[in-house]
Design a protein around this motif. Structure first.
Motif, PDB file in Angstrom:
ATOM      1  N   ASP A  46       0.833  -1.206   0.000  1.00  0.00           N
ATOM      2  CA  ASP A  46       0.000   0.000   0.000  1.00  0.00           C
ATOM      3  C   ASP A  46       0.866   1.254   0.000  1.00  0.00           C
ATOM      4  OD1 ASP A  46      -1.579   2.174   1.895  1.00  0.00           O
ATOM      5  OD2 ASP A  46      -2.895   1.097   0.505  1.00  0.00           O
ATOM      6  N   ASN A  76      -6.825   3.155  -0.404  1.00  0.00           N
ATOM      7  CA  ASN A  76      -7.410   2.992  -1.727  1.00  0.00           C
ATOM      8  C   ASN A  76      -8.885   3.338  -1.655  1.00  0.00           C
ATOM      9  OD1 ASN A  76      -8.696   1.535  -4.109  1.00  0.00           O
ATOM     10  ND2 ASN A  76      -6.528   1.173  -4.503  1.00  0.00           N
ATOM     11  N   HIS A 107     -11.334   2.475  -3.270  1.00  0.00           N
ATOM     12  CA  HIS A 107     -12.279   1.372  -3.442  1.00  0.00           C
ATOM     13  C   HIS A 107     -12.464   0.577  -2.153  1.00  0.00           C
ATOM     14  CE1 HIS A 107     -12.446   2.147  -7.689  1.00  0.00           C
ATOM     15  NE2 HIS A 107     -11.155   1.914  -7.856  1.00  0.00           N
ATOM     16  N   ARG A 151      -4.247  -5.561  -3.877  1.00  0.00           N
ATOM     17  CA  ARG A 151      -3.924  -5.535  -5.302  1.00  0.00           C
ATOM     18  C   ARG A 151      -2.743  -6.476  -5.533  1.00  0.00           C
ATOM     19  NH1 ARG A 151      -2.097   0.196  -6.374  1.00  0.00           N
ATOM     20  NH2 ARG A 151      -1.962  -0.526  -8.528  1.00  0.00           N
ATOM     21  N   GLY A 181      -5.745  -5.184 -10.312  1.00  0.00           N
ATOM     22  CA  GLY A 181      -5.233  -3.954  -9.714  1.00  0.00           C
ATOM     23  C   GLY A 181      -3.759  -3.737  -9.970  1.00  0.00           C
ATOM     24  N   ASN A 200      -1.531   0.641 -12.682  1.00  0.00           N
ATOM     25  CA  ASN A 200      -1.529   1.810 -11.804  1.00  0.00           C
ATOM     26  C   ASN A 200      -2.430   2.894 -12.372  1.00  0.00           C
ATOM     27  OD1 ASN A 200       0.315   0.461 -10.184  1.00  0.00           O
ATOM     28  ND2 ASN A 200       2.075   1.366 -11.225  1.00  0.00           N
ATOM     29  N   ASP A 241      -7.259   5.752 -10.269  1.00  0.00           N
ATOM     30  CA  ASP A 241      -8.044   5.530  -9.057  1.00  0.00           C
ATOM     31  C   ASP A 241      -7.189   4.963  -7.931  1.00  0.00           C
ATOM     32  OD1 ASP A 241      -7.855   3.387 -10.829  1.00  0.00           O
ATOM     33  OD2 ASP A 241      -9.581   2.347  -9.990  1.00  0.00           O
ATOM     34  N   HIS A 242      -6.080   4.305  -8.273  1.00  0.00           N
ATOM     35  CA  HIS A 242      -5.225   3.700  -7.254  1.00  0.00           C
ATOM     36  C   HIS A 242      -4.158   4.651  -6.724  1.00  0.00           C
ATOM     37  CE1 HIS A 242      -7.158  -0.044  -7.990  1.00  0.00           C
ATOM     38  NE2 HIS A 242      -6.636  -0.223  -9.175  1.00  0.00           N
ATOM     39  N   ASN A 243      -3.993   5.812  -7.317  1.00  0.00           N
ATOM     40  CA  ASN A 243      -2.956   6.732  -6.852  1.00  0.00           C
ATOM     41  C   ASN A 243      -3.497   8.146  -6.677  1.00  0.00           C
ATOM     42  OD1 ASN A 243      -2.596   7.469  -9.842  1.00  0.00           O
ATOM     43  ND2 ASN A 243      -1.881   5.346  -9.802  1.00  0.00           N
ATOM     44  N   SER A 272      -7.112   8.283  -5.166  1.00  0.00           N
ATOM     45  CA  SER A 272      -7.114   7.817  -3.779  1.00  0.00           C
ATOM     46  C   SER A 272      -6.423   8.833  -2.876  1.00  0.00           C
ATOM     47  CB  SER A 272      -6.417   6.456  -3.674  1.00  0.00           C
ATOM     48  OG  SER A 272      -7.224   5.429  -4.204  1.00  0.00           O
TER      49      SER A 272
END
Length: 817
Positions: free
Chosen positions: A196, A201, A203, A208, A224, A227, A230-232, A235
């Motif tokens: 992480d 995250n 979501h 991931r 996941g 990259n 939505d993941h960086n 978030s």
């Protein structure tokens, strides 16, 4: 403000769209303490939710009028078809991960000027370099690890490099926004848990995992590993307080009396089959449009009557970034032994670069890239049955033929493609090749019967496309493959995933809709932060350049907001130093020297009228730089060194922008006082907390000729609303020159109860103590953040440097007496 305006929701900054422009802007502004609302028309797609079955793919398209709320939005115009994305993360959900910088010599546009020179972009590679760096660090880009097992078993990647070598072309493994390793610096591996990043995250899902080489990048990564934004960025933006609103589609914008903007939007209810939709309105002080090339341009065109005086360049400089899709059928490796498996690996692994004549290759023409494509392993489900699907495919193709020869084409193909896929009808075989480069940006986007229409043709870029096709045919020959154009090429049509232009930047309103920082000419506070702002093709994949431009735009926006705040602060006659027991004015600091205007109660109209006036009304020169420090603190400890090593210690950091509003005064006064704005981050303080007021002293006197202090005093409130003061000192004491770095990079801090001035330190209650340090990488980054504003900027920077060096010599230099 009217009664109607009071009833409308108000925010500081509204960002429209969550792609590479919008996500970067939302993060930068939220991190700086602004109240940010981001509106995305599509849905969130957490890992595991992307469609895979034929039935799911049949509903994976965007057409709200047909009850479709999927992520693929397909457009068809006279000269091209386009595939763009609808969903939280924008184009990052369906792009192929390539993050190449725009070539330094390609910041030009054709056609040539009458004197034979190419028209330059209003921005250069040097302008973007630090912002490229920032985006790459956030997205954790890395090349495909082709030379490490098990990644070395990727036939298409080896084939591309072999073909390039045979043809004398340059082939590389470009940076990809894909996690092949669980964390930076770790060994790559398949399906490993990803560490992480520290901001969670959005979501709220489980682990991931790293890439498993399934070729599903373009249809959403269910592991996941990709990259995507939505993941960086998104978030992180949410972590810093941004309000991310999905299923919110903006329909119109207009300036608000007194400054700022009003925005009309629809909130889609995907469960409402009757589709009862009501337009709602939100007001904002600043508006960032990042709905994509088509979305932003369509929004501006539909709102044109509300934007009197907007540049006539609106709708111009449209192009497809030179995109060309072809196929190598029955391709094998260079030895003609093993058939290529284009489904193994990420969608793109390699990039062949065709040189540009501007690179020093006379007669080469305009530069281009050719990249390998891929498709998912499960694509075979599309050809299991041809009964019903074949009939749908025939119906679809006949509809397209009729449309090609009609005067009123349906520019949204999503519903028809949904019917086409249904249970599965089409298949891609062998190796797709993706070409892109410097085509001619002479297309026009316009409204036609209320719909977006594009007037664009391949004819003016024929040399570019023929060069790509010829090179691709040569690659086919090396690999023993049959070459095939995409099915649309017989009508000189292309399929582009990289539409650009429509609201281009320019040096003046005659040349563009917005300036080089994305701000729309004549409309303060209205910004464009996506592909629509490109004045021409990027050349390579444009995602990284769009993100870097948005990062640069955000820096300028924050600097201007800071200037507005300072002007408002001066109007309210705020003191530079705290008085004993006095409460500071409420406000929100930022790492870029920015505070939230609304926190100061400033009138947005007054702010708008004073924008840009400070520099012209004063002959002062200001200087600022950003500093980041990290370390440990123990709450309950009273001595910094004890707190740094305490048993219950925890991490602490801050990021500050130090600003001397008047460099001459700053250098002349004995305490050398500047403002400090930004944030403090420690769990014991309630997480990341904005600095409400702050002061910094550079080389303040410490009562001895060979000793100086760098002092920090930061007012904030903790997570429970209790006032706190961070008081810190760097002790610069006479010693050998080897002491310069440790002394100037080590800060001893105490956290005090209340908002305490320096005279009250002796009686203050100490909440915690510790030590912070500047990391070498952060110091290197700090050196790039020095900025001046006002007349004589370079000279002021030199004087500051001489002062800094001189003070160090006074302390650490040899005793010559």
């Amino acid at each position: 403000m009217t009664e109607q305006e009071r009833s409308v929701e108000q925010v500081d900054t509204l960002v429209v769209g969550s792609g590479f422009g919008g996500s970067v802007a939302a993060y930068r502004l939220a991190e700086a303490g602004h109240s940010v609302v981001l509106m995305e028309r599509g849905q969130p797609f957490p890992p595991g939710s992307f469609p895979r079955s034929p039935a799911e793919m049949g509903r994976a398209f965007w057409d709200p009028d047909a009850g479709l709320f999927g992520m693929f939005d397909v457009w068809s115009f006279k000269g091209c078809d386009s595939i763009v994305s609808s969903g939280l993360g924008g184009g990052s959900l369906i792009y192929a991960n390539v993050m190449l910088r725009k070539d330094e010599r390609w910041f030009v546009n054709e056609p040539e000027t009458p004197d034979g020179e190419c028209e330059p972009w209003p921005i250069t590679r040097d302008d973007l370099e630090p912002h490229y760096d920032a985006v790459e660090e956030m997205l954790q880009n890395s090349p495909y690890p082709l030379h490490r097992a098990p990644f070395d078993n990727t036939p298409k990647a080896h084939a591309m490099h072999d073909a390039a070598a045979e043809l004398g072309l340059h082939c590389t493994l470009p940076p990809l926004a894909v996690s092949f390793a669980p964390e930076p610096g770790a060994a790559p591996g398949l399906s490993l848990p990803i560490v992480d990043a520290g901001y969670g995250n959005l979501h709220g899902l489980g682990q991931r995992r790293t890439c498993r080489l399934c070729g599903e990048c373009d249809i959403g990564c269910n592991d996941g590993a990709k990259n995507s934004l939505d993941h960086n960025y998104l978030s992180a933006a949410e972590h810093h307080g941004a309000d991310l609103r999905t299923a919110h589609e903006v329909k119109a914008i207009r300036p608000r009396d007194g400054g700022g903007y009003e925005v009309d939007y629809l909130h889609h209810d995907i469960h409402d089959r009757l589709r009862k939709r009501r337009i709602k309105t939100i007001g904002c002080n600043r508006l960032v449009l990042a709905a994509g090339t088509y979305g932003t341009t369509l929004l501006l065109l539909r709102s044109k009557k509300n934007l009197p005086g907007i540049s006539d360049a609106l709708g111009t400089r449209f192009c497809g970034n030179g995109d060309l899709l072809t196929f190598l059928l029955k391709a094998k490796d260079r030895n003609r032994v093993r058939e290529l498996d284009a489904s193994r690996g990420p969608v793109i692994t390699s990039a062949i670069r065709l040189p540009d004549e501007r690179d020093g290759f006379p007669g080469a023409g305009r530069g281009a890239y050719i990249q390998d494509g891929g498709y998912p392993e499960f694509v075979n489900w599309m050809v299991h049955s041809f009964d019903g699907p074949f009939e749908r495919a025939l119906k679809f193709m006949m509809g397209r033929v009729l449309e090609w020869f009609s005067w009123a084409p349906d520019t949204n193909l999503s519903k028809e493609l949904s019917e086409l896929f249904g249970d599965g009808a089409l298949s891609i075989s062998s190796l797709p090749l993706l070409g892109m480069g410097r085509d001619t940006a002479d297309g026009v986007l316009e409204l036609k019967d209320g719909r977006l229409n594009a007037r664009w043709t391949t004819e003016t870029s024929e040399v570019h496309f023929e060069r790509l096709r010829k090179t691709m045919q040569s690659i086919a020959d090396v690999l023993g493959a049959d070459y095939a154009d995409n099915p649309m090429w017989f009508r000189k049509r292309v399929i582009t995933a990289h539409p650009l232009g429509g609201a281009p930047m320019g040096a003046t309103p005659d040349q563009g809709v917005c300036d080089a920082f994305g701000e729309v000419f004549g409309f303060p506070g209205l910004y464009i932060a996506d592909g629509a702002a490109m004045p021409g093709p990027v050349g390579p994949n444009p995602s990284l350049t769009i993100a870097a431009m948005s990062d640069r735009m955000s820096t300028r926006l924050l600097e201007e907001a800071s200037a507005e705040l300072r002007h408002t602060d001066e109007r309210h006659a705020e003191n530079r130093h705290p008085d004993t027991g006095a409460e500071p004015v409420a406000g929100t600091g930022s790492p870029d020297g920015v505070a939230n205007d609304s926190a100061y109660g400033s009138d947005s109209g007054e702010v708008a009228r004073t924008r840009g006036s400070a520099a012209t009304e004063s002959d002062r020169t200001s200087l600022s730089f950003t500093e980041e420090m990290k370390g440990f603190i123990t709450f309950g400890a009273t001595e910094p060194r004890t707190g740094e090593l305490g048993e219950g210690r925890e991490r602490m950091s801050f990021r500050l922008t130090i600003t001397a509003d008047d460099v001459a005064r700053f250098l002349a006064e004995p305490e050398h006082t500047a403002r400090a704005e930004g944030w403090i981050d420690a769990a014991g303080c309630g997480g990341r907390r904005p600095v409400q007021r702050g002061w910094f002293n550079l080389f303040a006197s410490a009562g001895a000729e060979d000793r100086r202090l760098m002092k920090y005093r930061l007012y904030f409130t903790d997570g429970q609303g209790r006032p706190r003061t961070l008081a810190g000192e760097k002790n610069v004491l006479h010693g050998p020159p080897t002491r310069i770095w440790p002394d100037t990079s080590t800060l001893y801090v105490r956290v005090l109860e209340g908002h305490v001035d320096e005279e009250g330190d002796a009686d203050a209650v100490i909440v915690g103590a510790g030590v912070l340090h500047i990391q070498l990488a952060d110091f290197a980054r700090q050196l790039t953040t020095f900025r001046t504003s006002g007349p004589g900027g370079p000279g002021s920077l030199i004087r500051f440097g001489r002062f800094f060096a001189g003070e160090l010599w006074e302390v650490y230099g040899p005793d010559l007496t």
